[in-house]
Design a protein around this motif. Structure first.
Motif, PDB file in Angstrom:
ATOM      1  N   GLN A 216      20.562 -16.467  10.088  1.00 44.24           N
ATOM      2  CA  GLN A 216      21.185 -16.468   8.766  1.00 44.24           C
ATOM      3  C   GLN A 216      20.488 -15.460   7.854  1.00 44.24           C
ATOM      4  O   GLN A 216      21.152 -14.724   7.120  1.00 44.24           O
ATOM      5  N   THR A 217      19.160 -15.421   7.931  1.00 40.88           N
ATOM      6  CA  THR A 217      18.392 -14.451   7.144  1.00 40.88           C
ATOM      7  C   THR A 217      18.794 -13.028   7.525  1.00 40.88           C
ATOM      8  O   THR A 217      19.046 -12.187   6.659  1.00 40.88           O
ATOM      9  N   GLN A 218      18.881 -12.762   8.832  1.00 42.99           N
ATOM     10  CA  GLN A 218      19.280 -11.433   9.316  1.00 42.99           C
ATOM     11  C   GLN A 218      20.685 -11.080   8.831  1.00 42.99           C
ATOM     12  O   GLN A 218      20.941  -9.932   8.453  1.00 42.99           O
ATOM     13  N   ALA A 219      21.577 -12.066   8.844  1.00 41.96           N
ATOM     14  CA  ALA A 219      22.955 -11.825   8.404  1.00 41.96           C
ATOM     15  C   ALA A 219      22.978 -11.413   6.928  1.00 41.96           C
ATOM     16  O   ALA A 219      23.698 -10.475   6.555  1.00 41.96           O
ATOM     17  N   VAL A 220      22.177 -12.084   6.117  1.00 44.08           N
ATOM     18  CA  VAL A 220      22.100 -11.745   4.692  1.00 44.08           C
ATOM     19  C   VAL A 220      21.574 -10.317   4.521  1.00 44.08           C
ATOM     20  O   VAL A 220      22.131  -9.532   3.747  1.00 44.08           O
ATOM     21  N   GLU A 221      20.529  -9.983   5.279  1.00 45.56           N
ATOM     22  CA  GLU A 221      19.958  -8.633   5.215  1.00 45.56           C
ATOM     23  C   GLU A 221      20.998  -7.584   5.613  1.00 45.56           C
ATOM     24  O   GLU A 221      21.117  -6.535   4.974  1.00 45.56           O
ATOM     25  N   LEU A 222      21.759  -7.877   6.674  1.00 48.89           N
ATOM     26  CA  LEU A 222      22.790  -6.937   7.135  1.00 48.89           C
ATOM     27  C   LEU A 222      23.884  -6.762   6.093  1.00 48.89           C
ATOM     28  O   LEU A 222      24.343  -5.647   5.850  1.00 48.89           O
ATOM     29  N   GLN A 223      24.286  -7.875   5.469  1.00 49.70           N
ATOM     30  CA  GLN A 223      25.315  -7.796   4.418  1.00 49.70           C
ATOM     31  C   GLN A 223      24.843  -6.893   3.285  1.00 49.70           C
ATOM     32  O   GLN A 223      25.605  -6.073   2.777  1.00 49.70           O
ATOM     33  N   THR A 224      23.570  -7.052   2.921  1.00 46.43           N
ATOM     34  CA  THR A 224      22.996  -6.223   1.859  1.00 46.43           C
ATOM     35  C   THR A 224      23.037  -4.756   2.267  1.00 46.43           C
ATOM     36  O   THR A 224      23.436  -3.890   1.475  1.00 46.43           O
ATOM     37  N   ARG A 225      22.636  -4.469   3.521  1.00 44.91           N
ATOM     38  CA  ARG A 225      22.632  -3.078   4.005  1.00 44.91           C
ATOM     39  C   ARG A 225      24.035  -2.500   4.045  1.00 44.91           C
ATOM     40  O   ARG A 225      24.244  -1.331   3.691  1.00 44.91           O
ATOM     41  N   VAL A 226      25.010  -3.311   4.484  1.00 46.26           N
ATOM     42  CA  VAL A 226      26.403  -2.860   4.512  1.00 46.26           C
ATOM     43  C   VAL A 226      26.860  -2.513   3.098  1.00 46.26           C
ATOM     44  O   VAL A 226      27.481  -1.469   2.873  1.00 46.26           O
ATOM     45  N   GLN A 227      26.543  -3.399   2.156  1.00 51.45           N
ATOM     46  CA  GLN A 227      26.940  -3.175   0.754  1.00 51.45           C
ATOM     47  C   GLN A 227      26.335  -1.873   0.221  1.00 51.45           C
ATOM     48  O   GLN A 227      27.012  -1.097  -0.448  1.00 51.45           O
ATOM     49  N   GLN A 228      25.063  -1.638   0.548  1.00 54.12           N
ATOM     50  CA  GLN A 228      24.394  -0.398   0.120  1.00 54.12           C
ATOM     51  C   GLN A 228      25.085   0.821   0.723  1.00 54.12           C
ATOM     52  O   GLN A 228      25.318   1.819   0.041  1.00 54.12           O
ATOM     53  N   ALA A 229      25.429   0.704   2.026  1.00 56.97           N
ATOM     54  CA  ALA A 229      26.091   1.817   2.711  1.00 56.97           C
ATOM     55  C   ALA A 229      27.447   2.112   2.088  1.00 56.97           C
ATOM     56  O   ALA A 229      27.812   3.273   1.890  1.00 56.97           O
ATOM     57  N   VAL A 230      28.192   1.049   1.762  1.00 50.51           N
ATOM     58  CA  VAL A 230      29.507   1.217   1.139  1.00 50.51           C
ATOM     59  C   VAL A 230      29.361   1.913  -0.216  1.00 50.51           C
ATOM     60  O   VAL A 230      30.090   2.869  -0.517  1.00 50.51           O
ATOM     61  N   THR A 231      28.406   1.448  -0.996  1.00 49.68           N
ATOM     62  CA  THR A 231      28.159   2.045  -2.322  1.00 49.68           C
ATOM     63  C   THR A 231      27.795   3.518  -2.185  1.00 49.68           C
ATOM     64  O   THR A 231      28.329   4.380  -2.896  1.00 49.68           O
ATOM     65  N   GLU A 232      26.895   3.798  -1.242  1.00 53.38           N
ATOM     66  CA  GLU A 232      26.454   5.171  -0.994  1.00 53.38           C
ATOM     67  C   GLU A 232      27.635   6.040  -0.564  1.00 53.38           C
ATOM     68  O   GLU A 232      27.811   7.168  -1.036  1.00 53.38           O
ATOM     69  N   ASN A 233      28.476   5.493   0.314  1.00 53.79           N
ATOM     70  CA  ASN A 233      29.649   6.195   0.815  1.00 53.79           C
ATOM     71  C   ASN A 233      30.600   6.550  -0.343  1.00 53.79           C
ATOM     72  O   ASN A 233      31.094   7.674  -0.429  1.00 53.79           O
ATOM     73  N   GLU A 234      30.827   5.557  -1.211  1.00 53.27           N
ATOM     74  CA  GLU A 234      31.711   5.791  -2.370  1.00 53.27           C
ATOM     75  C   GLU A 234      31.155   6.915  -3.248  1.00 53.27           C
ATOM     76  O   GLU A 234      31.906   7.794  -3.692  1.00 53.27           O
TER      77      GLU A 234
END
Length: 103
Positions: A60-78
């Protein structure tokens, strides 16, 4: 003869009682052994459950970390897409002004 019969009867009754007690003790030992086995199995299962709960928490901790990284990547991409749009527009306007100069 009657005393003899009574003595025999008492001896037989005593033997029967000893036999019953031995059977009872054997049964108790068997049950204790079974309880011991079941307790051991239960301890094993409890340990496994604990391990799985820890694993679930870690995942669950890893999943939260991955979600955060995905969100950062999406923001960066935008941000990069906006930057690209801006650069393309700049390029167009530079081309446009060069064309008007060459006319």
């Amino acid at each position: 003869g009657e005393l003899r019969q009574q003595t025999d009867a008492m001896a037989t009754a005593e033997k029967e009682m000893v036999h019953v007690r031995q059977e009872h003790e054997a049964k108790l030992r068997e049950e204790e052994s079974e309880i011991s086995t079941l307790s051991h199995k239960l301890a094993t299962v409890n340990n496994k459950v604990e391990e799985l709960q820890q694993e679930r928490d870690e995942l669950q901790t890893q999943a939260v970390e991955l979600q955060t990284r995905v969100q950062q990547a999406v923001t960066e991409n935008e941000a990069l897409q906006e930057e690209r749009e801006g650069l393309l527009q700049e390029l167009e306007s530079v081309r446009g002004s060069r064309e008007s100069l060459s006319q």
